[in-house]
Scaffold this motif. Structure first.
Motif, PDB file in Angstrom:
ATOM      1  N   THR A   3       0.835  -1.420  -0.142  1.00 17.42           N
ATOM      2  CA  THR A   3       0.019  -0.084   0.125  1.00 17.42           C
ATOM      3  C   THR A   3       0.846   1.230  -0.099  1.00 17.42           C
ATOM      4  OG1 THR A   3       0.069   0.100   2.159  1.00 17.42           O
ATOM      5  CG2 THR A   3      -1.848  -1.256   1.424  1.00 17.42           C
ATOM      6  N   LEU A   4       0.225   2.452  -0.389  1.00 17.90           N
ATOM      7  CA  LEU A   4       0.985   3.596  -0.485  1.00 17.90           C
ATOM      8  C   LEU A   4       1.279   3.938   0.997  1.00 17.90           C
ATOM      9  CD1 LEU A   4      -0.814   5.566  -3.085  1.00 17.90           C
ATOM     10  CD2 LEU A   4       1.592   4.939  -3.517  1.00 17.90           C
ATOM     11  N   TYR A   5       0.616   3.791   1.984  1.00 20.40           N
ATOM     12  CA  TYR A   5       0.686   4.116   3.211  1.00 20.40           C
ATOM     13  C   TYR A   5       2.086   3.166   3.831  1.00 20.40           C
ATOM     14  CZ  TYR A   5       0.261   4.383   8.370  1.00 20.40           C
ATOM     15  OH  TYR A   5       0.254   4.614   9.743  1.00 20.40           O
ATOM     16  N   GLU A   6       2.094   2.161   3.244  1.00 14.56           N
ATOM     17  CA  GLU A   6       3.404   1.423   3.782  1.00 14.56           C
ATOM     18  C   GLU A   6       4.719   2.099   3.292  1.00 14.56           C
ATOM     19  OE1 GLU A   6       2.838  -2.455   2.672  1.00 14.56           O
ATOM     20  OE2 GLU A   6       1.327  -3.148   3.952  1.00 14.56           O
ATOM     21  N   PHE A  79      -4.896  12.177  12.694  1.00 11.74           N
ATOM     22  CA  PHE A  79      -5.728  12.857  11.730  1.00 11.74           C
ATOM     23  C   PHE A  79      -5.505  12.017  10.477  1.00 11.74           C
ATOM     24  CE2 PHE A  79      -6.760  15.641   8.331  1.00 11.74           C
ATOM     25  CZ  PHE A  79      -8.307  16.052   8.434  1.00 11.74           C
ATOM     26  N   LEU A  80      -4.175  12.077  10.087  1.00 15.52           N
ATOM     27  CA  LEU A  80      -3.769  11.556   8.855  1.00 15.52           C
ATOM     28  C   LEU A  80      -4.049  10.044   8.662  1.00 15.52           C
ATOM     29  CD1 LEU A  80      -0.534  13.518   8.048  1.00 15.52           C
ATOM     30  CD2 LEU A  80      -2.616  13.928   6.921  1.00 15.52           C
ATOM     31  N   ILE A  96      -6.917   8.973   5.570  1.00 11.98           N
ATOM     32  CA  ILE A  96      -6.830  10.172   5.131  1.00 11.98           C
ATOM     33  C   ILE A  96      -5.674  10.484   4.257  1.00 11.98           C
ATOM     34  CG2 ILE A  96      -6.684  12.828   5.436  1.00 11.98           C
ATOM     35  CD1 ILE A  96      -8.627  12.381   7.580  1.00 11.98           C
ATOM     36  N   ILE A  97      -4.428   9.886   4.730  1.00 11.69           N
ATOM     37  CA  ILE A  97      -3.351  10.081   3.989  1.00 11.69           C
ATOM     38  C   ILE A  97      -3.109   9.562   2.829  1.00 11.69           C
ATOM     39  CG2 ILE A  97      -2.004   8.305   5.339  1.00 11.69           C
ATOM     40  CD1 ILE A  97       0.514   9.748   5.325  1.00 11.69           C
ATOM     41  N   ILE A 102      -2.968   9.714  -3.032  1.00  8.55           N
ATOM     42  CA  ILE A 102      -3.361   9.026  -4.338  1.00  8.55           C
ATOM     43  C   ILE A 102      -3.696  10.463  -5.229  1.00  8.55           C
ATOM     44  CG2 ILE A 102      -5.285   7.930  -5.544  1.00  8.55           C
ATOM     45  CD1 ILE A 102      -5.458   5.931  -3.216  1.00  8.55           C
ATOM     46  N   LEU A 103      -4.294  11.353  -4.550  1.00  8.80           N
ATOM     47  CA  LEU A 103      -4.745  12.595  -5.222  1.00  8.80           C
ATOM     48  C   LEU A 103      -3.517  13.277  -5.777  1.00  8.80           C
ATOM     49  CD1 LEU A 103      -6.974  14.854  -5.959  1.00  8.80           C
ATOM     50  CD2 LEU A 103      -6.590  15.746  -3.756  1.00  8.80           C
ATOM     51  N   TRP A 104      -2.399  13.446  -4.925  1.00  6.17           N
ATOM     52  CA  TRP A 104      -1.275  14.187  -5.210  1.00  6.17           C
ATOM     53  C   TRP A 104      -0.768  13.254  -6.415  1.00  6.17           C
ATOM     54  CZ3 TRP A 104       3.205  14.512  -0.873  1.00  6.17           C
ATOM     55  CH2 TRP A 104       4.266  15.262  -1.310  1.00  6.17           C
ATOM     56  N   VAL A 105      -0.713  12.154  -6.330  1.00 10.08           N
ATOM     57  CA  VAL A 105       0.162  11.398  -7.603  1.00 10.08           C
ATOM     58  C   VAL A 105      -0.665  11.513  -8.990  1.00 10.08           C
ATOM     59  CG1 VAL A 105       0.768   9.245  -8.462  1.00 10.08           C
ATOM     60  CG2 VAL A 105       1.241   9.820  -6.174  1.00 10.08           C
TER      61      VAL A 105
END
Length: 222
Positions: A3-6, A79-80, A96-97, A102-105
């Motif tokens: 995952t992107l979070y990892e 929060f993130l 949220i992060i 995903i929106l950033w990329v």
């Protein structure tokens, strides 16, 4: 499952915002300082690379003293990492992060593709200019600059109204097909040569990269 979070932690995400903001402010200050650009190009490029690397790498300095986390920082991390949506297909919850990344990329990829398409279109326009090499203008520029200039080519075309400097790898000056007085032509050539010597096109490319990468930061549009 990856995952992107990892890959990008909340800490790195917050540090990316901090470093990118510092990078943008430093770039603006370097541009406004009365220092030759050749001395400021390396710091700007270094700060850009450092901003990108800081997003993905956790830098541990030997002997560093760990400072206790403040409540504000802890609240930001909570929060993130707060679950916002459920994703049954992935078997997990979306935080949220993850949505922010995903929106950033996605937006960054869109801006990059748009920039590449605009560059390709501009290159096609240059190929259609029906320009001819102006060796006399090249000799005049070398005489005015008092040095030999090998990489910079000069062309004339009837399809433009103002001089144009283009190309980073293959730089060229395009002149309108106008019979300029010699002194005026010399001034025009020296003006474009100054842009070339100061690597202004490279600076514009770095600024474009900054705008694409950090599109969400309002400082980038100053």
């Amino acid at each position: 499952m990856f995952t992107l979070y990892e890959f990008i932690s909340p800490y790195s995400f917050l540090m990316a915002i901090l470093w990118s903001s510092l990078f943008i402010v430093a770039s603006i200050l370097l541009q406004k300082m009365k220092v030759a650009f050749k001395y400021s190009l390396f710091p700007i490029s270094f700060l850009l690379v450092l901003s990108i690397l800081r997003m993905f790498l956790t830098i541990e300095i030997p002997g560093a003293i760990i400072v206790p986390t403040t409540n504000a920082y802890a609240d930001a991390l909570n929060f993130l990492t707060k679950p916002l949506l459920k994703a049954p297909l992935l078997g997990t919850e979306v935080t949220i992060i993850q949505i922010c990344i995903i929106l950033w990329v996605a937006v960054g990829a869109y801006l990059l593709v748009r920039h590449i398409r605009r560059h390709i279109r501009n290159q096609k326009i240059l190929q259609l200019l029906d320009a001819n090499r102006d060796f006399d203008a090249e000799k005049l520029l070398q005489s005015a600059a008092n040095r030999k200039i090998h990489k910079l080519k000069i062309y004339r075309t009837a399809n433009i109204n103002v001089p144009i400097l283009t190309g980073i790898a293959k730089p060229a000056i395009y002149l309108p097909d106008i019979d300029f007085p010699e002194e005026e032509l010399k001034g025009i050539l020296l003006h474009e040569y100054t842009h070339y010597k100061n690597k202004d096109l490279l600076l514009m490319a770095i600024v474009d990269a900054m705008c694409i990468l950090f599109w969400w930061n309002p400082l980038v549009y100053l």
